[in-house]
Design a protein around this motif. Structure first.
Motif, PDB file in Angstrom:
ATOM      1  N   LYS A  90       0.808  -1.231   0.000  1.00  0.00           N
ATOM      2  CA  LYS A  90       0.000   0.000   0.000  1.00  0.00           C
ATOM      3  C   LYS A  90       0.848   1.292   0.000  1.00  0.00           C
ATOM      4  CE  LYS A  90      -1.180   0.652   4.890  1.00  0.00           C
ATOM      5  NZ  LYS A  90      -0.133  -0.168   5.458  1.00  0.00           N
ATOM      6  N   ASN A  91       2.092   1.204   0.429  1.00  0.00           N
ATOM      7  CA  ASN A  91       2.922   2.418   0.397  1.00  0.00           C
ATOM      8  C   ASN A  91       3.907   2.397  -0.770  1.00  0.00           C
ATOM      9  OD1 ASN A  91       4.545   0.433   1.339  1.00  0.00           O
ATOM     10  ND2 ASN A  91       5.574   1.687   2.878  1.00  0.00           N
ATOM     11  N   LYS A  92       3.585   1.628  -1.814  1.00  0.00           N
ATOM     12  CA  LYS A  92       4.491   1.551  -2.963  1.00  0.00           C
ATOM     13  C   LYS A  92       3.771   1.958  -4.238  1.00  0.00           C
ATOM     14  CE  LYS A  92       7.359  -1.960  -0.932  1.00  0.00           C
ATOM     15  NZ  LYS A  92       6.498  -2.626   0.039  1.00  0.00           N
ATOM     16  N   ILE A  93       4.525   2.621  -5.114  1.00  0.00           N
ATOM     17  CA  ILE A  93       3.975   2.999  -6.418  1.00  0.00           C
ATOM     18  C   ILE A  93       5.000   2.582  -7.469  1.00  0.00           C
ATOM     19  CG2 ILE A  93       3.303   4.940  -7.913  1.00  0.00           C
ATOM     20  CD1 ILE A  93       2.423   6.468  -5.436  1.00  0.00           C
ATOM     21  N   SER A  94       4.502   2.005  -8.566  1.00  0.00           N
ATOM     22  CA  SER A  94       5.409   1.690  -9.674  1.00  0.00           C
ATOM     23  C   SER A  94       5.243   2.764 -10.730  1.00  0.00           C
ATOM     24  CB  SER A  94       5.061   0.340 -10.289  1.00  0.00           C
ATOM     25  OG  SER A  94       5.249  -0.659  -9.334  1.00  0.00           O
ATOM     26  N   CYS A  95       6.345   3.159 -11.325  1.00  0.00           N
ATOM     27  CA  CYS A  95       6.233   4.133 -12.406  1.00  0.00           C
ATOM     28  C   CYS A  95       7.355   3.934 -13.403  1.00  0.00           C
ATOM     29  CB  CYS A  95       6.229   5.555 -11.853  1.00  0.00           C
ATOM     30  SG  CYS A  95       7.795   6.086 -11.241  1.00  0.00           S
ATOM     31  N   VAL A 149      14.036   2.461  -3.493  1.00  0.00           N
ATOM     32  CA  VAL A 149      13.829   1.551  -4.634  1.00  0.00           C
ATOM     33  C   VAL A 149      13.615   0.117  -4.162  1.00  0.00           C
ATOM     34  CG1 VAL A 149      14.801   0.681  -6.792  1.00  0.00           C
ATOM     35  CG2 VAL A 149      15.245   3.043  -6.096  1.00  0.00           C
ATOM     36  N   ASN A 150      12.415  -0.377  -4.439  1.00  0.00           N
ATOM     37  CA  ASN A 150      12.038  -1.718  -4.014  1.00  0.00           C
ATOM     38  C   ASN A 150      12.168  -2.736  -5.145  1.00  0.00           C
ATOM     39  OD1 ASN A 150       9.353  -3.650  -3.457  1.00  0.00           O
ATOM     40  ND2 ASN A 150      10.710  -3.250  -1.734  1.00  0.00           N
ATOM     41  N   ALA A 228      10.352   1.473 -12.093  1.00  0.00           N
ATOM     42  CA  ALA A 228      10.767   1.263 -10.704  1.00  0.00           C
ATOM     43  C   ALA A 228       9.544   1.149  -9.813  1.00  0.00           C
ATOM     44  CB  ALA A 228      11.619   2.443 -10.234  1.00  0.00           C
ATOM     45  N   THR A 229       9.657   0.322  -8.796  1.00  0.00           N
ATOM     46  CA  THR A 229       8.643   0.314  -7.731  1.00  0.00           C
ATOM     47  C   THR A 229       9.291   0.982  -6.534  1.00  0.00           C
ATOM     48  OG1 THR A 229       7.739  -1.723  -8.582  1.00  0.00           O
ATOM     49  CG2 THR A 229       7.110  -1.137  -6.337  1.00  0.00           C
ATOM     50  N   LEU A 230       8.636   2.037  -6.076  1.00  0.00           N
ATOM     51  CA  LEU A 230       9.257   2.886  -5.052  1.00  0.00           C
ATOM     52  C   LEU A 230       8.467   2.859  -3.757  1.00  0.00           C
ATOM     53  CD1 LEU A 230       9.782   5.870  -7.467  1.00  0.00           C
ATOM     54  CD2 LEU A 230      11.536   4.280  -6.703  1.00  0.00           C
ATOM     55  N   LYS A 231       9.204   3.005  -2.691  1.00  0.00           N
ATOM     56  CA  LYS A 231       8.597   3.036  -1.359  1.00  0.00           C
ATOM     57  C   LYS A 231       8.300   4.494  -0.986  1.00  0.00           C
ATOM     58  CE  LYS A 231      11.031   2.985   2.444  1.00  0.00           C
ATOM     59  NZ  LYS A 231      12.175   2.703   3.264  1.00  0.00           N
ATOM     60  N   PHE A 232       7.146   4.719  -0.423  1.00  0.00           N
ATOM     61  CA  PHE A 232       6.767   6.076   0.013  1.00  0.00           C
ATOM     62  C   PHE A 232       6.523   6.058   1.514  1.00  0.00           C
ATOM     63  CE2 PHE A 232       6.157   6.000  -4.404  1.00  0.00           C
ATOM     64  CZ  PHE A 232       6.120   7.286  -4.875  1.00  0.00           C
ATOM     65  N   ASN A 233       6.582   7.201   2.123  1.00  0.00           N
ATOM     66  CA  ASN A 233       6.249   7.314   3.539  1.00  0.00           C
ATOM     67  C   ASN A 233       4.843   7.884   3.650  1.00  0.00           C
ATOM     68  OD1 ASN A 233       8.920   6.582   4.655  1.00  0.00           O
ATOM     69  ND2 ASN A 233       9.535   8.320   3.401  1.00  0.00           N
TER      70      ASN A 233
END
Ligand code: FAD
Length: 492
Positions: A90-95, A149-150, A228-233
């Protein structure tokens, strides 16, 4: 696939923010999807045509400037994928690689997420920030792009597309082993010791390292990053942002250092409720530039610190009291501080912070000589040594200078503004002196901007010829025809 051969169009891909001149290319290729990127790279590899990967062109090291061959622009790979609505994703977005940092941040904010790994320059592409391991003011709390970066989808030089998940492949017995596009790779992990500071100098290397880390900060020399799939806070309830002013540079510096130590030491943090998101320093000369943007800088101030902290209504008062106590200890006060607690006021402060780069670029143009800059970070216990050294050398040099930046990470940008050939030579010598000093203190030669084509000499000081040879060995395994990012990180 769009292919541009018109020289006037190619021209705009021959520059970035580095002032490196002389770039040239035969064509600019703009894939619209991953398969187009893959088939172009396969063809270029078969024909041994060099390929320079282009992101937003905001880099300061000349990394995206081609010297021959083709440019692969990622600008049409610009889709953001919807994040999962629950669970661990839920705290990750791919772009895709060509998404603008600014757009990604806005998208994330609408989903209640907070991207904190971004450089000051918001028109950078996410692919460019991963390729350089960019960072920014808020990296003080959350780290550089690498930390976010996940997973990565990359395209190797031979056109094979490969997805890497963080944690899936780790080095064993000094080798990273994996299979991509039907080939087995065994990559020796370089043996140089990396500085523990923020670092964007050359390939990542560490015992037992994760394969994904090799492709972060490789500056387009090992693969094209496609997605990339990135982790967000989680987005904080609010952010307290302040510019605090001090009577001396020393007081500003010591205030920043104590705020850093309290924020990093978890037990003391609880005592004072100080847990900074960013801590930035501005010397008296940079403060004069701020003065030109606002008449409200208190008279007599000679040093300035910008700091931020995530806040909630519940803790707001305690946090402000904590900062007030610390300001007072160093001869400042909340009355001497510009405070922003809403988006509009914060944007005004950030605009002032961001305008410093523009002011210096304008001065460079007026001087008609390139500015000479460094991007050095040293271990936190060596910050004071480094600051003393900067002042000693710069004050004796007699060339206009500005010292400012990410003091929380012991990462200060030194900008020298020469006005003639002699000053330019002295400035370059001083920069080299600072680089050697940083390395001698256990620091890095590039904390966030990367090596590109302009800092290769500095990388040699950090890792020696043997370190560069180890990087070349890695490159030759992944890109045997040496087509990718020629001239970046190492001379070829
Ligand atoms: C005013 C200003 C402020 C800045 N502030 C900061 C700051 O606070 N922190 C910071 O870290 N940087 C800062 N920078 C530098 C710059 O924004 C960063 O280096 C950024 O990461 C570059 O991204 P880009 O998309 O513009 O990359 P580009 O300049 O296009 O390329 C940079 C490098 O990455 C490679 N690359 C690009 N995309 C890919 C890809 N998809 N796959 C593989 N390789 C790729 C290129 O080949 C090149 O070597 C600043 C620059 C400016 C002009």
């Amino acid at each position: 696939m769009i292919i541009k051969k018109d020289p006037s169009i190619i021209q705009s891909y021959l520059e970035d923010s580095s002032n490196l001149a002389g770039g040239h290319a035969l064509e600019v290729v703009i894939p619209k999807d991953f398969l187009e990127a893959s088939s172009f790279l396969k063809e270029a590899n078969d024909q041994k045509i060099s390929v320079t990967i282009s992101g937003g062109g905001t880099g300061t090291s000349g990394g995206r400037i081609p010297f021959g061959g083709a440019v692969l622009s990622t600008e049409k790979l610009n889709k953001i994928k919807t994040p999962a609505s629950g669970g661990p994703k839920k705290n990750k977005i791919s772009c895709e690689a060509g998404v603008l940092i600014k757009d990604l941040k806005e998208y994330a904010a609408k989903k209640g997420l907070f991207y904190t790994y971004d450089p000051t320059e918001q028109s950078a592409f996410i692919g460019g920030t991963i390729a350089t391991n960019a960072s920014g003011a808020r990296s003080f709390k959350y780290g550089s792009t690498r930390e976010s970066v996940n997973a990565l989808t990359i395209c190797l030089a031979d056109g094979s597309i490969f997805k890497i998940q963080r944690g899936a492949i780790k080095a064993k017995d000094g080798k990273l082993k994996f299979e991509a596009g039907g080939k087995n790779y065994q990559i020796p992990v370089p043996t140089y010791k990396m500085s523990k500071t923020k670092n964007s100098a050359g390939y990542f290397a560490e015992r037992g390292m994760d394969l994904i880390d090799l492709f972060i900060c490789q500056e387009g020399t090992l693969a094209c990053i496609l997605e990339a799939t990135l982790k967000f806070n989680p987005k904080p309830e609010d952010i307290l942002s302040c510019f605090a002013f001090f009577e001396t540079e020393e007081e500003a510096m010591h205030f920043a250092m104590e705020a850093r130590d309290i924020s990093k030491a978890k037990t003391r943090k609880n005592e004072k409720d100080i847990d900074a998101l960013s801590i930035e320093y501005f010397d008296k000369y940079t403060l004069n530039l701020i003065r030109k943007k606002s008449r409200n800088v208190p008279d007599g101030s000679k040093g300035c610190v910008f700091f931020e902290q995530e806040i909630s209504k519940e803790k707001e008062e305690a946090i402000i009291n904590g900062w007030e106590g610390l300001l007072t200890k160093y001869g400042s006060s909340l009355n001497n501080t510009w405070v922003a607690m809403n988006d509009k006021d914060r944007q005004n402060l950030l605009d002032i912070r961001h305008s410093l780069g523009e002011s210096m670029n304008e001065m460079t143009k007026a001087n008609n000589f390139p500015k000479v800059t460094t991007d050095l970070a040293v271990p936190s216990d060596k910050l004071e040594d480094m600051m003393t050294y900067y002042k000693k050398v710069l004050d004796a040099l007699g060339v206009q200078y500005f010292l400012f930046g990410h003091i929380g990470d012991s990462h200060i940008h030194m900008n020298l503004m020469p006005k003639n050939e002699t000053e330019f030579t002295h400035s370059k010598n001083a920069a080299m002196d600072f680089i050697k000093k940083s390395v001698s203190l256990g620091g890095t030669v590039s904390a966030e901007h990367g090596i590109g084509k302009l800092r290769r000499e500095y990388l040699k000081i950090l890792y020696g010829d043997d370190g560069i040879k180890e990087m070349l060995e890695v490159k030759k395994i992944l890109d045997p025809n040496l087509i990718l990012g020629r001239g970046n990180i190492m001379s070829l």
